[in-house]
Design a protein around this motif. Structure first.
Motif, PDB file in Angstrom:
ATOM      1  N   GLY A  87       0.820  -1.199   0.000  1.00 13.06           N
ATOM      2  CA  GLY A  87       0.000   0.000   0.000  1.00 13.06           C
ATOM      3  C   GLY A  87       0.855   1.250   0.000  1.00 13.06           C
ATOM      4  N   TYR A  88       1.875   1.235  -0.857  1.00 11.66           N
ATOM      5  CA  TYR A  88       2.847   2.337  -0.882  1.00 11.66           C
ATOM      6  C   TYR A  88       2.137   3.674  -1.117  1.00 11.66           C
ATOM      7  CZ  TYR A  88       7.022   5.042  -1.993  1.00 11.66           C
ATOM      8  OH  TYR A  88       8.013   5.978  -1.984  1.00 11.66           O
ATOM      9  N   ALA A  92      -2.568   4.195   5.849  1.00 14.18           N
ATOM     10  CA  ALA A  92      -3.196   3.187   6.704  1.00 14.18           C
ATOM     11  C   ALA A  92      -2.166   2.537   7.632  1.00 14.18           C
ATOM     12  CB  ALA A  92      -3.880   2.131   5.860  1.00 14.18           C
ATOM     13  N   CYS A  93      -2.580   2.309   8.874  1.00 11.26           N
ATOM     14  CA  CYS A  93      -1.742   1.622   9.853  1.00 11.26           C
ATOM     15  C   CYS A  93      -2.230   0.180  10.002  1.00 11.26           C
ATOM     16  CB  CYS A  93      -1.788   2.335  11.195  1.00 11.26           C
ATOM     17  SG  CYS A  93      -1.129   4.029  11.164  1.00 11.26           S
ATOM     18  N   GLY A  94      -1.316  -0.718  10.263  1.00 11.42           N
ATOM     19  CA  GLY A  94      -1.697  -2.112  10.406  1.00 11.42           C
ATOM     20  C   GLY A  94      -2.105  -2.708   9.079  1.00 11.42           C
ATOM     21  N   CYS A  95      -3.064  -3.625   9.108  1.00 14.71           N
ATOM     22  CA  CYS A  95      -3.550  -4.291   7.905  1.00 14.71           C
ATOM     23  C   CYS A  95      -4.978  -3.839   7.622  1.00 14.71           C
ATOM     24  CB  CYS A  95      -3.495  -5.806   8.064  1.00 14.71           C
ATOM     25  SG  CYS A  95      -1.818  -6.439   8.325  1.00 14.71           S
ATOM     26  N   VAL A  96      -5.229  -3.418   6.405  1.00 15.85           N
ATOM     27  CA  VAL A  96      -6.527  -2.859   6.031  1.00 15.85           C
ATOM     28  C   VAL A  96      -7.001  -3.524   4.746  1.00 15.85           C
ATOM     29  CG1 VAL A  96      -7.783  -0.775   5.346  1.00 15.85           C
ATOM     30  CG2 VAL A  96      -5.995  -0.640   7.101  1.00 15.85           C
ATOM     31  N   GLU A  97      -8.263  -3.951   4.725  1.00 16.44           N
ATOM     32  CA  GLU A  97      -8.827  -4.495   3.503  1.00 16.44           C
ATOM     33  C   GLU A  97      -9.244  -3.354   2.582  1.00 16.44           C
ATOM     34  OE1 GLU A  97     -11.934  -7.827   1.777  1.00 16.44           O
ATOM     35  OE2 GLU A  97     -12.068  -7.248   3.893  1.00 16.44           O
ATOM     36  N   VAL A  98      -8.928  -3.501   1.298  1.00 17.60           N
ATOM     37  CA  VAL A  98      -9.222  -2.472   0.298  1.00 17.60           C
ATOM     38  C   VAL A  98     -10.596  -2.725  -0.311  1.00 17.60           C
ATOM     39  CG1 VAL A  98      -8.462  -1.414  -1.863  1.00 17.60           C
ATOM     40  CG2 VAL A  98      -6.766  -2.214  -0.189  1.00 17.60           C
ATOM     41  N   GLN A  99     -11.388  -1.678  -0.377  1.00 16.85           N
ATOM     42  CA  GLN A  99     -12.679  -1.743  -1.052  1.00 16.85           C
ATOM     43  C   GLN A  99     -12.601  -0.939  -2.351  1.00 16.85           C
ATOM     44  OE1 GLN A  99     -14.794  -3.800   0.190  1.00 16.85           O
ATOM     45  NE2 GLN A  99     -13.814  -4.062   2.198  1.00 16.85           N
ATOM     46  N   ALA A 100     -13.586  -1.106  -3.213  1.00 20.10           N
ATOM     47  CA  ALA A 100     -13.581  -0.394  -4.486  1.00 20.10           C
ATOM     48  C   ALA A 100     -13.609   1.114  -4.300  1.00 20.10           C
ATOM     49  CB  ALA A 100     -14.762  -0.847  -5.345  1.00 20.10           C
ATOM     50  N   ASP A 101     -14.190   1.570  -3.176  1.00 22.93           N
ATOM     51  CA  ASP A 101     -14.275   3.004  -2.932  1.00 22.93           C
ATOM     52  C   ASP A 101     -13.305   3.475  -1.852  1.00 22.93           C
ATOM     53  OD1 ASP A 101     -15.488   1.730  -0.837  1.00 22.93           O
ATOM     54  OD2 ASP A 101     -17.290   2.981  -0.813  1.00 22.93           O
ATOM     55  N   SER A 102     -12.309   2.650  -1.518  1.00 23.23           N
ATOM     56  CA  SER A 102     -11.316   3.063  -0.521  1.00 23.23           C
ATOM     57  C   SER A 102     -10.523   4.267  -1.021  1.00 23.23           C
ATOM     58  CB  SER A 102     -10.357   1.914  -0.207  1.00 23.23           C
ATOM     59  OG  SER A 102     -10.993   0.857   0.456  1.00 23.23           O
ATOM     60  N   PRO A 103     -10.218   5.223  -0.157  1.00 22.64           N
ATOM     61  CA  PRO A 103      -9.412   6.373  -0.575  1.00 22.64           C
ATOM     62  C   PRO A 103      -7.972   5.938  -0.895  1.00 22.64           C
ATOM     63  CG  PRO A 103     -10.571   6.800   1.505  1.00 22.64           C
ATOM     64  CD  PRO A 103     -10.672   5.335   1.244  1.00 22.64           C
ATOM     65  N   PRO A 104      -7.481   6.212  -2.089  1.00 21.76           N
ATOM     66  CA  PRO A 104      -6.088   5.857  -2.395  1.00 21.76           C
ATOM     67  C   PRO A 104      -5.092   6.496  -1.449  1.00 21.76           C
ATOM     68  CG  PRO A 104      -7.293   6.395  -4.403  1.00 21.76           C
ATOM     69  CD  PRO A 104      -8.185   6.754  -3.262  1.00 21.76           C
ATOM     70  N   VAL A 123      -5.658  -6.873   0.618  1.00 23.50           N
ATOM     71  CA  VAL A 123      -5.310  -6.359   1.940  1.00 23.50           C
ATOM     72  C   VAL A 123      -3.948  -5.696   1.851  1.00 23.50           C
ATOM     73  CG1 VAL A 123      -4.686  -6.984   4.312  1.00 23.50           C
ATOM     74  CG2 VAL A 123      -6.688  -8.018   3.236  1.00 23.50           C
ATOM     75  N   VAL A 124      -3.832  -4.503   2.433  1.00 31.51           N
ATOM     76  CA  VAL A 124      -2.548  -3.802   2.455  1.00 31.51           C
ATOM     77  C   VAL A 124      -1.976  -3.830   3.865  1.00 31.51           C
ATOM     78  CG1 VAL A 124      -3.183  -2.299   0.543  1.00 31.51           C
ATOM     79  CG2 VAL A 124      -3.605  -1.538   2.883  1.00 31.51           C
ATOM     80  N   GLY A 125      -0.646  -3.844   3.924  1.00 27.81           N
ATOM     81  CA  GLY A 125       0.048  -3.824   5.209  1.00 27.81           C
ATOM     82  C   GLY A 125       1.540  -3.885   4.971  1.00 27.81           C
ATOM     83  N   ARG A 126       2.295  -3.150   5.761  1.00 28.62           N
ATOM     84  CA  ARG A 126       3.752  -3.167   5.602  1.00 28.62           C
ATOM     85  C   ARG A 126       4.327  -4.552   5.887  1.00 28.62           C
ATOM     86  NH1 ARG A 126       6.335   1.816   5.425  1.00 28.62           N
ATOM     87  NH2 ARG A 126       4.925   3.606   5.616  1.00 28.62           N
ATOM     88  N   ASP A 127       3.721  -5.256   6.852  1.00 29.54           N
ATOM     89  CA  ASP A 127       4.136  -6.622   7.185  1.00 29.54           C
ATOM     90  C   ASP A 127       3.365  -7.579   6.282  1.00 29.54           C
ATOM     91  OD1 ASP A 127       4.518  -9.160   8.268  1.00 29.54           O
ATOM     92  OD2 ASP A 127       4.536  -8.440  10.327  1.00 29.54           O
ATOM     93  N   ARG A 128       4.049  -8.147   5.289  1.00 29.53           N
ATOM     94  CA  ARG A 128       3.358  -9.009   4.322  1.00 29.53           C
ATOM     95  C   ARG A 128       2.775 -10.258   4.981  1.00 29.53           C
ATOM     96  NH1 ARG A 128       5.792  -5.368   1.741  1.00 29.53           N
ATOM     97  NH2 ARG A 128       5.771  -5.179  -0.522  1.00 29.53           N
ATOM     98  N   VAL A 129       3.455 -10.798   6.001  1.00 31.38           N
ATOM     99  CA  VAL A 129       2.940 -11.982   6.686  1.00 31.38           C
ATOM    100  C   VAL A 129       1.632 -11.646   7.394  1.00 31.38           C
ATOM    101  CG1 VAL A 129       3.378 -13.661   8.512  1.00 31.38           C
ATOM    102  CG2 VAL A 129       5.230 -13.006   6.951  1.00 31.38           C
ATOM    103  N   ALA A 130       1.611 -10.533   8.103  1.00 25.42           N
ATOM    104  CA  ALA A 130       0.389 -10.115   8.792  1.00 25.42           C
ATOM    105  C   ALA A 130      -0.722  -9.819   7.787  1.00 25.42           C
ATOM    106  CB  ALA A 130       0.668  -8.888   9.657  1.00 25.42           C
ATOM    107  N   ALA A 131      -0.362  -9.210   6.643  1.00 24.77           N
ATOM    108  CA  ALA A 131      -1.365  -8.923   5.619  1.00 24.77           C
ATOM    109  C   ALA A 131      -1.960 -10.210   5.061  1.00 24.77           C
ATOM    110  CB  ALA A 131      -0.739  -8.094   4.499  1.00 24.77           C
ATOM    111  N   ALA A 132      -1.110 -11.224   4.852  1.00 27.58           N
ATOM    112  CA  ALA A 132      -1.602 -12.504   4.332  1.00 27.58           C
ATOM    113  C   ALA A 132      -2.527 -13.187   5.336  1.00 27.58           C
ATOM    114  CB  ALA A 132      -0.418 -13.414   4.000  1.00 27.58           C
ATOM    115  N   HIS A 133      -2.156 -13.165   6.617  1.00 27.77           N
ATOM    116  CA  HIS A 133      -3.019 -13.761   7.646  1.00 27.77           C
ATOM    117  C   HIS A 133      -4.361 -13.024   7.714  1.00 27.77           C
ATOM    118  CE1 HIS A 133      -0.374 -16.791   9.129  1.00 27.77           C
ATOM    119  NE2 HIS A 133       0.554 -15.953   9.563  1.00 27.77           N
TER     120      HIS A 133
END
Length: 329
Positions: A87-88, A92-104, A123-133
């Motif tokens: 999610g460069y 967003a902090c932590g892990c966030v699910e992206v919706q079609a209307d999510s603010p870029p 799902v976006v998140g700096r920690d890819r493992v946490a994002a995958a979970h």
């Protein structure tokens, strides 16, 4: 980014001056790779196959269009793919699910585009493992994860690594950051499962020693108004205008060359990569062309004659057969 690419394209004075920092970067990144290879640090399996689409260069190489193609292809083969991304540019902090209307501005422009073009869970998140979970927690039916970028995120165990190279810029001067564009040494390409070279317009794939690469052709698709995306036109059928071609991507030259190839007359305006567009950046009453990555950030305030130009991605048949066989192993 364009000024850095100019420096990274050759072994000039500035690149030479930056070599001590590049050597320090090589030591730090090399130790990290060694730590995972020797087992001092451990990669984490998330329980489903993971395909990483990344690169070893900084800047735009064309990863996201390949991710979109890959996710749609996986679904056509009966898989239920999900996507994780850093999610460069998002806040967003932590892990966030992206919706079609999510603010870029919150989740990043590329994840929103992937969500819109594939309808797959993202799902976006700096920690890819946490994002995958998190992705699997929200969508337990997902049976394969595609990681948009993350080739250097070794903590996430992966089953397939795809490295993307832009055929036009290649590996630049071949030096590591910040003296060159490389995040890892060129030798890293020998350890990935496949190298995909993105070919735009008249560019030709490059030859790399001991590396077999596949070709992906990127060409202009249909254009559509941001305020009426269901109405699509071929570029040759666009109304005659004094167009402004505006973009905030890693390699704006690729977008402009694509417009040139279709004979469009325009004034180019390049913004920094991942630029957060504001209403004052572009003329509301003017005729504007932009990429789909830019368009997701302009939907809320687009003028009536702002158009997004889609991208068509075509992979070699050999790559498709290889990927199909690899997934079935």
């Amino acid at each position: 980014m364009s000024s850095l690419q100019h420096v990274w394209a050759r072994t000039g004075v500035l690149a030479v001056l930056l070599l001590p920092l590049a050597m320090l970067f090589a030591v730090v990144s090399g130790w990290r790779r060694l730590a995972y290879r020797r087992g001092w640090l451990h990669a984490v399996s998330v329980g489903v196959p993971v395909i990483v689409v990344g690169n070893i260069t900084a800047g735009g190489s064309g990863k996201t269009p390949l991710v979109i193609w890959l996710v749609n292809w996986l679904r056509s083969q009966g898989y239920r793919p999900g996507v994780i991304s850093r999610g460069y540019g998002g806040t967003a902090c932590g892990c966030v699910e992206v919706q079609a209307d999510s603010p870029p501005a919150q989740v990043g422009d590329e994840p929103v585009l992937i969500r819109l073009k594939t309808a797959a869970p993202v799902v976006v998140g700096r920690d890819r493992v946490a994002a995958a979970h998190t992705l699997l927690e929200y969508h337990p039916d997902v049976d394969v994860i595609v990681s948009d970028d993350g080739l250097q995120h070794y903590r996430l165990r992966r089953d397939i690594e795809l490295a993307v190279i832009d055929a036009t810029t290649g590996l630049g001067n071949g030096w590591l950051l910040p003296a060159g564009p490389l995040r890892e040494p060129a030798a890293r390409l020998a350890s990935v499962d496949a190298v995909v070279q993105v070919v735009r317009d008249t560019a030709e794939p490059r030859t790399y020693r001991s590396i077999t690469g596949w070709r992906a052709d990127y060409s202009a698709g249909h254009a559509y108004r941001l305020c009426a995306p269901q109405e699509k036109l071929a570029l040759r059928d666009l109304p005659p205008h004094d167009w402004l071609a505006a973009t905030g991507i890693g390699r704006p030259q690729g977008f402009f060359a694509m417009l040139d190839r279709h004979g469009l007359h325009y004034r180019p305006q390049a913004f920094p990569d991942h630029h957060v567009f504001r209403p004052t950046d572009l003329p509301v009453g003017g005729a504007v062309l932009m990429t789909e990555k830019d368009a997701v950030k302009c939907r809320e305030f687009a003028g009536p004659d702002w158009w997004a130009v889609g991208l068509e991605v075509t992979l070699e048949n050999g790559f498709v057969r290889w990927l199909d066989a690899r997934l079935k192993q």
